[in-house]
Design a protein around this motif. Structure first.
Motif, PDB file in Angstrom:
ATOM      1  N   SER A   1       0.836  -1.195   0.000  1.00  0.00           N
ATOM      2  CA  SER A   1       0.000   0.000   0.000  1.00  0.00           C
ATOM      3  C   SER A   1       0.874   1.250   0.000  1.00  0.00           C
ATOM      4  O   SER A   1       1.948   1.276   0.610  1.00  0.00           O
ATOM      5  N   SER A   2       0.402   2.292  -0.680  1.00  0.00           N
ATOM      6  CA  SER A   2       1.115   3.571  -0.690  1.00  0.00           C
ATOM      7  C   SER A   2       0.612   4.510   0.399  1.00  0.00           C
ATOM      8  O   SER A   2       1.038   5.664   0.463  1.00  0.00           O
ATOM      9  N   SER A   3      -0.272   4.034   1.257  1.00  0.00           N
ATOM     10  CA  SER A   3      -0.830   4.853   2.330  1.00  0.00           C
ATOM     11  C   SER A   3       0.267   5.360   3.263  1.00  0.00           C
ATOM     12  O   SER A   3       1.278   4.682   3.496  1.00  0.00           O
ATOM     13  N   ALA A   4       0.047   6.543   3.834  1.00  0.00           N
ATOM     14  CA  ALA A   4       0.997   7.079   4.812  1.00  0.00           C
ATOM     15  C   ALA A   4       1.105   6.180   6.030  1.00  0.00           C
ATOM     16  O   ALA A   4       2.130   6.188   6.724  1.00  0.00           O
ATOM     17  N   PHE A   5       0.073   5.381   6.294  1.00  0.00           N
ATOM     18  CA  PHE A   5       0.095   4.500   7.455  1.00  0.00           C
ATOM     19  C   PHE A   5       0.908   3.231   7.208  1.00  0.00           C
ATOM     20  O   PHE A   5       1.024   2.386   8.095  1.00  0.00           O
ATOM     21  N   THR A   6       1.471   3.106   5.993  1.00  0.00           N
ATOM     22  CA  THR A   6       2.430   2.029   5.725  1.00  0.00           C
ATOM     23  C   THR A   6       3.795   2.571   5.318  1.00  0.00           C
ATOM     24  O   THR A   6       4.810   1.923   5.552  1.00  0.00           O
ATOM     25  N   THR A   7       3.816   3.741   4.691  1.00  0.00           N
ATOM     26  CA  THR A   7       5.087   4.271   4.178  1.00  0.00           C
ATOM     27  C   THR A   7       5.751   5.256   5.135  1.00  0.00           C
ATOM     28  O   THR A   7       6.977   5.297   5.239  1.00  0.00           O
ATOM     29  N   LYS A   8       4.931   6.045   5.846  1.00  0.00           N
ATOM     30  CA  LYS A   8       5.459   7.060   6.762  1.00  0.00           C
ATOM     31  C   LYS A   8       5.358   6.605   8.202  1.00  0.00           C
ATOM     32  O   LYS A   8       6.323   6.652   8.967  1.00  0.00           O
ATOM     33  N   TYR A   9       4.161   6.153   8.572  1.00  0.00           N
ATOM     34  CA  TYR A   9       3.921   5.689   9.936  1.00  0.00           C
ATOM     35  C   TYR A   9       4.001   4.160   9.995  1.00  0.00           C
ATOM     36  O   TYR A   9       3.825   3.472   8.992  1.00  0.00           O
ATOM     37  N   TYR A  10       4.277   3.660  11.179  1.00  0.00           N
ATOM     38  CA  TYR A  10       4.379   2.218  11.401  1.00  0.00           C
ATOM     39  C   TYR A  10       5.419   1.582  10.490  1.00  0.00           C
ATOM     40  O   TYR A  10       5.211   0.507   9.926  1.00  0.00           O
ATOM     41  N   MET A  11       6.543   2.285  10.373  1.00  0.00           N
ATOM     42  CA  MET A  11       7.713   1.776   9.672  1.00  0.00           C
ATOM     43  C   MET A  11       8.925   2.076  10.555  1.00  0.00           C
ATOM     44  O   MET A  11       9.290   3.238  10.743  1.00  0.00           O
ATOM     45  N   ASP A  12       9.493   1.037  11.152  1.00  0.00           N
ATOM     46  CA  ASP A  12      10.652   1.245  12.019  1.00  0.00           C
ATOM     47  C   ASP A  12      11.886   1.532  11.176  1.00  0.00           C
ATOM     48  O   ASP A  12      12.133   0.861  10.169  1.00  0.00           O
ATOM     49  N   ARG A  13      12.652   2.510  11.637  1.00  0.00           N
ATOM     50  CA  ARG A  13      13.841   2.925  10.897  1.00  0.00           C
ATOM     51  C   ARG A  13      15.051   2.943  11.829  1.00  0.00           C
ATOM     52  O   ARG A  13      14.978   3.489  12.923  1.00  0.00           O
ATOM     53  N   GLU A  14      16.147   2.349  11.383  1.00  0.00           N
ATOM     54  CA  GLU A  14      17.389   2.372  12.143  1.00  0.00           C
ATOM     55  C   GLU A  14      18.570   2.257  11.198  1.00  0.00           C
ATOM     56  O   GLU A  14      18.448   1.719  10.094  1.00  0.00           O
ATOM     57  N   MET A  15      19.708   2.785  11.647  1.00  0.00           N
ATOM     58  CA  MET A  15      20.926   2.716  10.847  1.00  0.00           C
ATOM     59  C   MET A  15      21.643   1.404  11.144  1.00  0.00           C
ATOM     60  O   MET A  15      21.922   1.089  12.295  1.00  0.00           O
ATOM     61  N   VAL A  16      21.933   0.648  10.097  1.00  0.00           N
ATOM     62  CA  VAL A  16      22.649  -0.618  10.226  1.00  0.00           C
ATOM     63  C   VAL A  16      23.825  -0.587   9.254  1.00  0.00           C
ATOM     64  O   VAL A  16      23.624  -0.494   8.038  1.00  0.00           O
ATOM     65  N   ASP A  17      25.027  -0.633   9.798  1.00  0.00           N
ATOM     66  CA  ASP A  17      26.249  -0.581   8.989  1.00  0.00           C
ATOM     67  C   ASP A  17      26.255   0.628   8.054  1.00  0.00           C
ATOM     68  O   ASP A  17      26.641   0.543   6.872  1.00  0.00           O
ATOM     69  N   GLY A  18      25.806   1.758   8.603  1.00  0.00           N
ATOM     70  CA  GLY A  18      25.831   2.996   7.845  1.00  0.00           C
ATOM     71  C   GLY A  18      24.707   3.178   6.855  1.00  0.00           C
ATOM     72  O   GLY A  18      24.682   4.169   6.115  1.00  0.00           O
ATOM     73  N   GLU A  19      23.782   2.228   6.799  1.00  0.00           N
ATOM     74  CA  GLU A  19      22.665   2.324   5.874  1.00  0.00           C
ATOM     75  C   GLU A  19      21.348   2.312   6.643  1.00  0.00           C
ATOM     76  O   GLU A  19      21.220   1.657   7.683  1.00  0.00           O
ATOM     77  N   LEU A  20      20.350   3.025   6.102  1.00  0.00           N
ATOM     78  CA  LEU A  20      19.039   3.083   6.730  1.00  0.00           C
ATOM     79  C   LEU A  20      18.273   1.800   6.441  1.00  0.00           C
ATOM     80  O   LEU A  20      18.077   1.418   5.282  1.00  0.00           O
ATOM     81  N   LYS A  21      17.841   1.144   7.507  1.00  0.00           N
ATOM     82  CA  LYS A  21      17.035  -0.070   7.379  1.00  0.00           C
ATOM     83  C   LYS A  21      15.606   0.251   7.792  1.00  0.00           C
ATOM     84  O   LYS A  21      15.371   0.795   8.865  1.00  0.00           O
ATOM     85  N   GLU A  22      14.647  -0.081   6.931  1.00  0.00           N
ATOM     86  CA  GLU A  22      13.231   0.149   7.207  1.00  0.00           C
ATOM     87  C   GLU A  22      12.525  -1.191   7.354  1.00  0.00           C
ATOM     88  O   GLU A  22      12.657  -2.069   6.497  1.00  0.00           O
ATOM     89  N   THR A  23      11.762  -1.326   8.446  1.00  0.00           N
ATOM     90  CA  THR A  23      11.067  -2.574   8.730  1.00  0.00           C
ATOM     91  C   THR A  23       9.608  -2.286   9.034  1.00  0.00           C
ATOM     92  O   THR A  23       9.305  -1.509   9.944  1.00  0.00           O
ATOM     93  N   PRO A  24       8.675  -2.898   8.297  1.00  0.00           N
ATOM     94  CA  PRO A  24       7.255  -2.682   8.604  1.00  0.00           C
ATOM     95  C   PRO A  24       6.919  -3.161  10.018  1.00  0.00           C
ATOM     96  O   PRO A  24       7.455  -4.173  10.492  1.00  0.00           O
ATOM     97  N   VAL A  25       6.041  -2.426  10.682  1.00  0.00           N
ATOM     98  CA  VAL A  25       5.602  -2.813  12.022  1.00  0.00           C
ATOM     99  C   VAL A  25       4.487  -3.839  11.848  1.00  0.00           C
ATOM    100  O   VAL A  25       3.299  -3.501  11.844  1.00  0.00           O
ATOM    101  N   TRP A  26       4.898  -5.079  11.684  1.00  0.00           N
ATOM    102  CA  TRP A  26       3.964  -6.184  11.489  1.00  0.00           C
ATOM    103  C   TRP A  26       3.962  -7.094  12.717  1.00  0.00           C
ATOM    104  O   TRP A  26       3.150  -6.923  13.615  1.00  0.00           O
ATOM    105  N   GLY A  27       4.871  -8.076  12.748  1.00  0.00           N
ATOM    106  CA  GLY A  27       4.842  -9.076  13.808  1.00  0.00           C
ATOM    107  C   GLY A  27       5.174  -8.513  15.185  1.00  0.00           C
ATOM    108  O   GLY A  27       6.090  -7.694  15.335  1.00  0.00           O
ATOM    109  N   ILE A  28       4.439  -8.971  16.194  1.00  0.00           N
ATOM    110  CA  ILE A  28       4.659  -8.545  17.580  1.00  0.00           C
ATOM    111  C   ILE A  28       5.962  -9.126  18.101  1.00  0.00           C
ATOM    112  O   ILE A  28       6.201 -10.338  18.035  1.00  0.00           O
ATOM    113  N   GLN A  29       6.810  -8.257  18.615  1.00  0.00           N
ATOM    114  CA  GLN A  29       8.098  -8.668  19.154  1.00  0.00           C
ATOM    115  C   GLN A  29       7.944  -9.140  20.602  1.00  0.00           C
ATOM    116  O   GLN A  29       6.979  -8.782  21.289  1.00  0.00           O
ATOM    117  N   PRO A  30       8.899  -9.956  21.109  1.00  0.00           N
ATOM    118  CA  PRO A  30       8.777 -10.487  22.473  1.00  0.00           C
ATOM    119  C   PRO A  30       8.570  -9.390  23.501  1.00  0.00           C
ATOM    120  O   PRO A  30       9.259  -8.369  23.495  1.00  0.00           O
TER     121      PRO A  30
END
Length: 330
Positions: A194-223
């Motif tokens: 989906s191109s919705s802001a609720f998938t592309t902007k919101y509920y997308m975890d972002r972190e730097m990994v080895d100098g690159e931006l990694k984006e992960t959808p907020v899907w599966g519940i973590q422990p």
């Protein structure tokens, strides 16, 4: 009456009760775009379209006439997408009833290049100063075919209210609640997300990994885990007590550890096996060494080996401060 904007209603804290099933009135209610006006639920229509050979429409009565099933599952809010690392632990364990989404998908004959199921609700309104004409999310097709994923019509054997997202909503056990689209009107089979802001902007975890931006959808519940007893701020006697709580994740929890010294040392607890998609109870018997203040913590690990983090994330380990006092001489 229509309420606009992001909102939350939670009358009670379901975590402080020992009941395995959370009362519907105690489960959090949250929305982004407001609660829509629904005049006549008998006129409700769910459209199933996109990359399918046979697009279909289902009225509420059609869904009610199909084979029904139920799943007992955790239902957790991912927290505010504006502050995604802040733990909130809005969580309950409820019984959803309805029709398997996989049964409906079989009826439409999905095309071979399909990869996602986009879900769309009828709610519209303003979120973070921007107007949206609807709320839209997506799921990987493999997850949508999971027999636990429902077009839900009931919660704890009662019809889903409008405030809860009824008369028809999507329920995706194991995924954060943001993916369980309320006031569901459309399911669109797609080969792209989906191109919705609720998938592309919101509920997308972002972190730097080895100098690159990694984006992960907020899907599966973590422990995650929560200590139910003793409660934060509670005073207990200098005697043997049982530390217990709930642990949960998309996959089953394998290990829960507790610390009674603020994380310096950890002890393994007893963890019950998981049933269906429910949370799991853990317990540990502890004898305080002396009177004083203690910081008790819990952390869970799922069967895939992922642990609750100590650092600031939505599933950060929990901390409970208690005071142990001397038993009275009576």
């Amino acid at each position: 009456m229509k309420f606009s904007g992001y909102g939350l209603v939670q009358n009670r804290d379901p975590l402080v009760h020992e009941n395995r099933i959370t009362n519907e009135r105690d489960l959090f209610k949250v929305w982004h775009l407001g609660i829509p006006d629904i005049v006549d639920s008998s006129q409700w229509v769910l459209n199933l379209t996109g990359l399918v050979e046979h697009p279909l429409q289902f009225k509420l009565s059609d869904l009610q006439s199909l084979p029904q099933t139920s799943v007992t599952a955790i239902h957790e809010c991912a927290g505010s997408p504006l502050n995604p690392k802040v733990p909130q632990r809005r969580i309950g364990n409820v019984v959803w009833g309805g029709v398997k989404l996989s049964d409906l998908l079989k009826e439409v004959n999905i095309l071979s290049d399909a990869a996602y199921v986009i879900s769309r609700g009828i709610d519209e309104g303003v979120y973070n100063n921007v107007y949206y004409s609807n709320y839209e999310k997506d799921l990987p097709l493999d997850k949508a075919l999971d027999p636990n994923v429902l077009i839900a019509l009931t919660i704890n054997d009662e019809p889903i209210t409008v405030e809860r997202g009824g008369p028809i909503r999507l329920v995706v056990p194991g995924y954060y609640g943001t993916n369980s689209t309320k006031w569901l009107t459309d399911l669109i089979i797609s080969n792209v997300r989906s191109s919705s802001a609720f998938t592309t902007k919101y509920y997308m975890d972002r972190e730097m990994v080895d100098g690159e931006l990694k984006e992960t959808p907020v899907w599966g519940i973590q422990p995650n885990s929560i200590i139910v007893h003793p409660q934060n701020g509670q005073t207990v006697k200098l005697e043997e007590i049982t530390i217990w709580g709930w642990a949960w994740a998309e996959s089953a929890i394998d290990v829960v550890e507790v610390s009674v010294d603020g994380g310096e040392t950890w002890q393994q607890t007893n963890v019950e096996p998981r049933s269906n998609m429910e949370w799991q109870r853990f317990n540990y018997t502890w004898m305080p060494k002396s009177v004083g203040e203690y910081c008790i913590m819990s952390r869970a690990k799922n069967i895939e080996g992922f642990n609750q983090p100590i650092t600031l994330k939505r599933n950060q380990v929990t901390r409970v401060m208690i005071f142990v006092e001397q038993c009275s001489d009576l």
